[in-house]
Design a protein around this motif. Structure first.
Motif, mmCIF file in Angstrom:
data_model
loop_
_atom_site.group_PDB
_atom_site.id
_atom_site.type_symbol
_atom_site.label_atom_id
_atom_site.label_comp_id
_atom_site.label_asym_id
_atom_site.label_seq_id
_atom_site.Cartn_x
_atom_site.Cartn_y
_atom_site.Cartn_z
ATOM 1 N N LEU A 1 28.952 55.139 56.889
ATOM 2 C CA LEU A 1 27.853 54.230 56.549
ATOM 3 C C LEU A 1 28.355 53.039 55.745
ATOM 4 N N ALA A 2 29.244 53.268 54.798
ATOM 5 C CA ALA A 2 29.761 52.168 53.966
ATOM 6 C C ALA A 2 30.495 51.144 54.828
ATOM 7 N N ARG A 3 31.243 51.615 55.808
ATOM 8 C CA ARG A 3 31.970 50.682 56.683
ATOM 9 C C ARG A 3 31.004 49.839 57.517
ATOM 10 N N MET A 4 29.876 50.416 57.903
ATOM 11 C CA MET A 4 28.867 49.650 58.634
ATOM 12 C C MET A 4 28.131 48.682 57.708
ATOM 13 N N TYR A 5 27.751 49.172 56.543
ATOM 14 C CA TYR A 5 26.951 48.357 55.621
ATOM 15 C C TYR A 5 27.689 47.103 55.163
ATOM 16 N N ARG A 6 29.025 47.134 55.123
ATOM 17 C CA ARG A 6 29.755 45.944 54.670
ATOM 18 C C ARG A 6 29.811 44.861 55.748
ATOM 19 N N VAL A 7 29.496 45.224 57.001
ATOM 20 C CA VAL A 7 29.497 44.232 58.091
ATOM 21 C C VAL A 7 28.105 44.182 58.731
ATOM 22 N N HIS A 8 27.100 43.908 57.894
ATOM 23 C CA HIS A 8 25.724 43.694 58.335
ATOM 24 C C HIS A 8 25.052 44.938 58.913
ATOM 25 N N GLY A 9 25.668 46.109 58.737
ATOM 26 C CA GLY A 9 25.084 47.334 59.292
ATOM 27 C C GLY A 9 25.480 47.599 60.722
ATOM 28 N N ALA A 10 26.561 46.956 61.147
ATOM 29 C CA ALA A 10 26.974 47.065 62.558
ATOM 30 C C ALA A 10 27.949 48.217 62.780
ATOM 31 N N SER A 11 27.686 49.001 63.839
ATOM 32 C CA SER A 11 28.614 50.057 64.241
ATOM 33 C C SER A 11 29.751 49.465 65.073
ATOM 34 N N LYS A 12 29.437 48.427 65.822
ATOM 35 C CA LYS A 12 30.430 47.595 66.490
ATOM 36 C C LYS A 12 29.830 46.201 66.593
ATOM 37 N N LYS A 13 30.598 45.232 66.997
ATOM 38 C CA LYS A 13 30.164 43.837 66.918
ATOM 39 C C LYS A 13 28.837 43.620 67.642
ATOM 40 N N TYR A 14 27.886 43.064 66.879
ATOM 41 C CA TYR A 14 26.547 42.712 67.378
ATOM 42 C C TYR A 14 25.689 43.920 67.745
ATOM 43 N N HIS A 15 26.065 45.096 67.262
ATOM 44 C CA HIS A 15 25.255 46.308 67.452
ATOM 45 C C HIS A 15 24.913 46.859 66.068
ATOM 46 N N TYR A 16 23.652 46.640 65.658
ATOM 47 C CA TYR A 16 23.257 46.917 64.273
ATOM 48 C C TYR A 16 22.423 48.193 64.163
ATOM 49 N N GLU A 17 22.917 49.151 63.406
ATOM 50 C CA GLU A 17 22.186 50.390 63.158
ATOM 51 C C GLU A 17 21.391 50.330 61.865
ATOM 52 N N HIS A 18 21.803 49.451 60.966
ATOM 53 C CA HIS A 18 21.150 49.323 59.665
ATOM 54 C C HIS A 18 21.076 47.850 59.295
ATOM 55 N N ILE A 19 20.193 47.519 58.340
ATOM 56 C CA ILE A 19 20.190 46.172 57.775
ATOM 57 C C ILE A 19 21.178 46.191 56.613
ATOM 58 N N GLY A 20 22.365 45.717 56.873
ATOM 59 C CA GLY A 20 23.447 45.822 55.895
ATOM 60 C C GLY A 20 23.709 44.537 55.142
ATOM 61 N N TYR A 21 24.949 44.312 54.816
ATOM 62 C CA TYR A 21 25.360 43.189 53.973
ATOM 63 C C TYR A 21 26.585 42.515 54.580
ATOM 64 N N ASN A 22 26.902 41.342 54.077
ATOM 65 C CA ASN A 22 28.146 40.675 54.448
ATOM 66 C C ASN A 22 29.066 40.762 53.232
ATOM 67 N N SER A 23 29.906 41.782 53.186
ATOM 68 C CA SER A 23 30.730 42.021 52.002
ATOM 69 C C SER A 23 32.079 42.581 52.410
ATOM 70 N N ARG A 24 33.022 41.679 52.589
ATOM 71 C CA ARG A 24 34.360 42.091 52.999
ATOM 72 C C ARG A 24 35.374 41.575 51.987
ATOM 73 N N LEU A 25 36.336 42.413 51.631
ATOM 74 C CA LEU A 25 37.412 41.941 50.766
ATOM 75 C C LEU A 25 38.212 40.887 51.517
ATOM 76 N N ASP A 26 38.441 39.760 50.865
ATOM 77 C CA ASP A 26 39.204 38.674 51.483
ATOM 78 C C ASP A 26 40.643 39.126 51.745
ATOM 79 N N THR A 27 41.163 38.764 52.893
ATOM 80 C CA THR A 27 42.498 39.204 53.285
ATOM 81 C C THR A 27 43.571 38.706 52.320
ATOM 82 N N ILE A 28 43.416 37.478 51.814
ATOM 83 C CA ILE A 28 44.390 36.950 50.846
ATOM 84 C C ILE A 28 44.353 37.763 49.546
ATOM 85 N N GLN A 29 43.152 38.096 49.092
ATOM 86 C CA GLN A 29 43.056 38.920 47.890
ATOM 87 C C GLN A 29 43.694 40.295 48.109
#
Length: 372
Positions: free
Chosen positions: A212-240
């Motif tokens: 669930l946490a992995r989905m919630y950090r990408v808008h609730g998506a189980s795969k691209k453009y397939h949303y199971e939940h109303i999630g968030y946009n929260s990804r650690l920046d690659t440079i960080q």
């Protein structure tokens, strides 16, 4: 002598080539969200903490919000926590209508008073958010006993707790964040493991919560453009992530250096009768993320330190139950006297791995001079 509360410049100079190479490599390879550097860093966190799953997000605050949502802290459900902490430890509960229920703190540790938790449990209580503050963990034996007895979810706020380990009455030391249902870390620059910007991590040993946490950090998506939940946009920046991966190579050394600095302070200030320090409780390995002193003359001492170009911080000047944003909860001054008293007396001195012994000497001599 000017003494900074914290600076990232010295650490950068120590490992300049490695930091430069890490950042430039990301740009040369083409920036991608949740890139290889993020995955590698997540694996490093899993190995260091012993957590089965580590899910990188944009900040410690986001980590709290996502996990609170997943654990069902919403719609009037009550969640027990401490009023003596940073805003995000409580605002995460309120985002979806959960109700924070505060419990006063232990005067010796500054963490939630675990002996006062159970009396606050009601039929509406769904969770506990213990906060591992400054240098030590909350009594997780007691927390988990209460949670098990009342079927409560436990979200460990280990934003400040990276490297801390709890043994308690158990047979082995367990890293902060890995004991409850979820744990979170912050990688804000000043933290024991800090980036050159914001960053956070969710850890859990539960496969379903991790999914669930992995989905919630990408808008609730189980795969691209397939949303199971109303999630968030929260990804650690690659440079960080690349920067933090460099720092992971030296994290044990950094934690040890913090202990050395803390011992310099203890040794030089032990005879200063006007000061009090936190007391370590429970079988655990502390990490000195913050070094606090308590004094009845906190504000006067602060002015004196300023005049002598010594930076400091106050964690925290006002407890959360007296903050305007939580006035709707109906708490008033006097409800949590220990937290209120600590807020009036606490002051944090500079501590980070690169601070020099001469700088600590100057801080301590200045403090002793003030009290003379």
């Amino acid at each position: 002598m000017k003494v900074d509360f914290y600076t990232s410049k010295r650490e950068y100079e120590e490992h300049k080539q490695e930091f430069d190479n890490a950042v430039i490599s990301v740009m040369q390879e083409g920036i991608s969200t949740l890139g290889k550097e993020v995955t590698d860093f997540e694996k490093s966190i899993e190995e260091f903490t012993g957590a089965k799953h580590a899910i990188a997000v944009a900040s410690g605050t986001d980590a709290l919000i996502l996990t609170s949502d997943i654990l069902g802290f919403e719609n009037g459900k009550e969640v027990i926590t401490s009023p003596f902490t940073f805003l995000a430890s409580t605002s995460c509960i309120t985002r979806r209508g959960g109700k924070p229920v505060f419990v006063d703190i232990d005067e010796d540790t500054f963490n939630i008073d675990v002996n006062k938790i159970e009396e606050k449990v009601t039929k509406n209580t769904v969770g506990i958010v213990p906060i591992h503050l400054f240098s030590q963990m909350t009594d997780m034996d007691k927390i988990m006993d209460i949670a098990g007895k009342h079927n409560l979810r436990v979200l460990e706020d280990a934003a400040e707790g990276f490297g801390m380990r709890w043994k308690g009455n158990g047979s082995e030391y367990r890293h902060s964040g890995t004991i409850g249902d979820f744990g979170i870390f912050s990688f804000f620059p000043t933290k024991t493991l800090g980036g050159f910007g914001d960053g956070g991590m969710i850890v859990t040993n539960n496969d379903e919560l991790a999914r669930l946490a992995r989905m919630y950090r990408v808008h609730g998506a189980s795969k691209k453009y397939h949303y199971e939940h109303i999630g968030y946009n929260s990804r650690l920046d690659t440079i960080q992530a690349a920067i933090l991966q460099v720092k992971m190579k030296y994290i044990k050394e950094s934690i040890k250096k913090r202990e050395i600095v803390a011992n310099w302070y203890f040794d030089r200030l032990k005879d200063c009768q006007e000061l009090k320090f936190a007391t370590l409780k429970g079988e655990q390995n502390p990490v000195y993320y913050v070094f606090n002193i308590l004094t009845e003359k906190r504000d006067e001492l602060g002015e004196y330190l300023k005049k002598n170009q010594i930076q400091f911080s106050i964690y925290y000047p006002i407890p959360l139950h007296l903050q305007r944003c939580f006035s709707y909860l109906g708490y008033k001054k006097g409800d949590f006297p220990v937290a209120e008293s600590i807020c009036e007396r606490i002051l944090a001195l500079p501590i980070y791995p690169q601070i020099t012994e001469a700088e600590v000497d100057f801080v301590c001599e200045t403090i002793k001079s003030f009290f003379k």
